[in-house]
Design a protein around this motif. Structure first.
Motif, PDB file in Angstrom:
ATOM      1  N   GLY A 162       1.022  -1.198  -0.036  1.00 14.04           N
ATOM      2  CA  GLY A 162      -0.047  -0.148  -0.041  1.00 14.04           C
ATOM      3  C   GLY A 162       0.838   1.301   0.156  1.00 14.04           C
ATOM      4  N   THR A 163       0.214   2.371  -0.249  1.00 16.03           N
ATOM      5  CA  THR A 163       0.981   3.831  -0.120  1.00 16.03           C
ATOM      6  C   THR A 163       0.090   4.542   0.574  1.00 16.03           C
ATOM      7  N   GLU A 164       0.714   5.063   1.557  1.00 17.06           N
ATOM      8  CA  GLU A 164       0.106   5.772   2.623  1.00 17.06           C
ATOM      9  C   GLU A 164       0.503   7.392   2.433  1.00 17.06           C
ATOM     10  N   ILE A 165      -0.686   8.109   2.816  1.00 17.12           N
ATOM     11  CA  ILE A 165      -0.374   9.913   2.862  1.00 17.12           C
ATOM     12  C   ILE A 165      -0.667  10.209   4.170  1.00 17.12           C
ATOM     13  N   ARG A 166       0.224  11.014   4.445  1.00 16.59           N
ATOM     14  CA  ARG A 166       0.279  11.554   6.035  1.00 16.59           C
ATOM     15  C   ARG A 166       0.252  12.846   5.875  1.00 16.59           C
ATOM     16  N   THR A 167      -0.366  13.267   6.791  1.00 15.84           N
ATOM     17  CA  THR A 167      -0.772  14.809   7.230  1.00 15.84           C
ATOM     18  C   THR A 167       0.465  15.135   8.049  1.00 15.84           C
ATOM     19  N   VAL A 168       1.024  16.161   7.676  1.00 16.40           N
ATOM     20  CA  VAL A 168       2.257  16.853   8.655  1.00 16.40           C
ATOM     21  C   VAL A 168       1.675  17.898   9.413  1.00 16.40           C
ATOM     22  N   ASP A 169       2.055  18.334  10.542  1.00 15.81           N
ATOM     23  CA  ASP A 169       1.602  19.433  11.302  1.00 15.81           C
ATOM     24  C   ASP A 169       2.329  20.528  10.772  1.00 15.81           C
ATOM     25  N   LYS A 170       2.414  21.125   9.417  1.00 17.96           N
ATOM     26  CA  LYS A 170       3.047  22.311   8.958  1.00 17.96           C
ATOM     27  C   LYS A 170       2.249  22.838   7.998  1.00 17.96           C
ATOM     28  N   VAL A 171       2.197  24.199   7.958  1.00 16.25           N
ATOM     29  CA  VAL A 171       1.486  25.102   7.141  1.00 16.25           C
ATOM     30  C   VAL A 171       2.221  25.439   5.945  1.00 16.25           C
ATOM     31  N   VAL A 172       1.819  25.023   4.749  1.00 15.89           N
ATOM     32  CA  VAL A 172       2.640  25.289   3.509  1.00 15.89           C
ATOM     33  C   VAL A 172       2.300  26.610   2.831  1.00 15.89           C
ATOM     34  N   LEU A 173       3.092  27.638   2.914  1.00 13.85           N
ATOM     35  CA  LEU A 173       3.008  29.018   2.427  1.00 13.85           C
ATOM     36  C   LEU A 173       3.272  29.215   0.880  1.00 13.85           C
ATOM     37  N   SER A 174       2.464  29.993   0.348  1.00 15.78           N
ATOM     38  CA  SER A 174       2.562  29.868  -1.236  1.00 15.78           C
ATOM     39  C   SER A 174       3.886  30.256  -1.695  1.00 15.78           C
ATOM     40  N   LEU A 175       4.824  30.710  -0.803  1.00 18.54           N
ATOM     41  CA  LEU A 175       6.261  31.285  -1.182  1.00 18.54           C
ATOM     42  C   LEU A 175       7.027  29.945  -1.284  1.00 18.54           C
ATOM     43  N   GLY A 176       6.719  28.850  -0.850  1.00 19.82           N
ATOM     44  CA  GLY A 176       7.434  27.571  -1.123  1.00 19.82           C
ATOM     45  C   GLY A 176       8.141  27.281   0.159  1.00 19.82           C
ATOM     46  N   PHE A 177       8.027  27.637   1.465  1.00 18.83           N
ATOM     47  CA  PHE A 177       8.900  27.547   2.508  1.00 18.83           C
ATOM     48  C   PHE A 177       7.647  26.879   3.481  1.00 18.83           C
ATOM     49  N   GLU A 178       8.234  26.299   4.346  1.00 19.87           N
ATOM     50  CA  GLU A 178       7.391  25.603   5.379  1.00 19.87           C
ATOM     51  C   GLU A 178       7.606  25.951   6.726  1.00 19.87           C
ATOM     52  N   VAL A 179       6.756  26.054   7.702  1.00 19.66           N
ATOM     53  CA  VAL A 179       7.033  26.397   8.987  1.00 19.66           C
ATOM     54  C   VAL A 179       5.914  25.679   9.945  1.00 19.66           C
ATOM     55  N   SER A 180       6.270  25.148  10.848  1.00 19.88           N
ATOM     56  CA  SER A 180       5.404  24.065  11.811  1.00 19.88           C
ATOM     57  C   SER A 180       4.232  24.981  12.324  1.00 19.88           C
ATOM     58  N   THR A 181       3.206  24.415  12.487  1.00 22.61           N
ATOM     59  CA  THR A 181       1.897  25.213  13.019  1.00 22.61           C
ATOM     60  C   THR A 181       2.261  25.891  14.126  1.00 22.61           C
ATOM     61  N   GLU A 182       2.885  25.194  15.106  1.00 24.91           N
ATOM     62  CA  GLU A 182       3.194  25.843  16.397  1.00 24.91           C
ATOM     63  C   GLU A 182       4.029  27.235  16.133  1.00 24.91           C
ATOM     64  N   ASP A 183       5.085  27.216  15.207  1.00 27.19           N
ATOM     65  CA  ASP A 183       5.942  28.298  15.044  1.00 27.19           C
ATOM     66  C   ASP A 183       5.272  29.523  14.315  1.00 27.19           C
ATOM     67  N   PHE A 184       4.242  28.980  13.388  1.00 21.02           N
ATOM     68  CA  PHE A 184       3.534  29.942  12.616  1.00 21.02           C
ATOM     69  C   PHE A 184       2.593  30.671  13.380  1.00 21.02           C
ATOM     70  N   PHE A 185       2.134  30.025  14.448  1.00 21.89           N
ATOM     71  CA  PHE A 185       1.006  30.837  15.371  1.00 21.89           C
ATOM     72  C   PHE A 185       1.572  31.386  16.517  1.00 21.89           C
ATOM     73  N   ASP A 186       3.039  31.323  16.492  1.00 20.84           N
ATOM     74  CA  ASP A 186       3.720  31.894  17.603  1.00 20.84           C
ATOM     75  C   ASP A 186       3.450  33.418  17.849  1.00 20.84           C
ATOM     76  N   PRO A 187       3.002  33.908  19.104  1.00 19.36           N
ATOM     77  CA  PRO A 187       2.379  35.142  19.278  1.00 19.36           C
ATOM     78  C   PRO A 187       3.502  36.248  19.048  1.00 19.36           C
ATOM     79  N   VAL A 188       4.818  35.858  19.370  1.00 23.89           N
ATOM     80  CA  VAL A 188       5.713  36.920  19.165  1.00 23.89           C
ATOM     81  C   VAL A 188       5.958  37.149  17.529  1.00 23.89           C
TER      82      VAL A 188
END
Length: 152
Positions: free
Chosen positions: A83-109
């Protein structure tokens, strides 16, 4: 995703292949695994390129590409029980092409800076008047451009 019996011939289950496209409305990153091994996309970081290479039946098992403008992932599924498995990773993909974890993206600072980067506007145009601790909701104001924004 599985083709457990392939084409009914036990001698070469991998000969049975199917190209599948699946719609995903979730903005988080998707990773494809075949035989518990990560299969990188055919064109890494190229999800908004309209001429990007999508997999074909001739590609290897688990070959994949995510077309962000369609919100679809394309995957080659091969016969057999692996089988082939698709896993959702806890990262938001920005349109600029770089990734950042959801936790870091929503960091209040860094939230205002990250949102400004996402929308492609100066951070001075974003104001967060209210964030409740422990809440998943935040109020956000995006201000009109200032005539002085382009003056250095």
């Amino acid at each position: 995703l599985m083709l457990p019996f392939g084409i009914g011939d036990d001698t070469d289950l991998l000969a049975a292949r199917l190209l599948v496209s699946i719609f995903y409305s979730n903005p988080e990153k998707l990773e494809v695994y075949y035989r518990e091994q990560l299969v990188p996309p055919l064109e890494e970081g190229n999800t908004y390129n309209f001429s990007m290479r999508k997999p074909t039946i001739d590609d290897g098992c688990g070959a994949n590409a995510y077309a962000a403008w369609e919100s679809k992932i394309y995957i080659v599924v091969c016969g057999g029980l692996d089988g082939t498995e698709i896993r959702t990773v806890d990262k938001v993909v920005l349109s600029l092409g770089f990734e950042v974890s959801t936790e870091d993206f929503f960091d209040p600072v860094y939230l205002v800076r990250n949102l400004a980067s996402l929308f492609g506007i100066p951070s001075t145009r974003i104001r967060v008047p209210k964030i409740a601790a422990g809440s998943t909701l935040a109020e956000l104001d995006i201000l009109a451009p200032s005539p002085c924004d382009d003056i250095s």
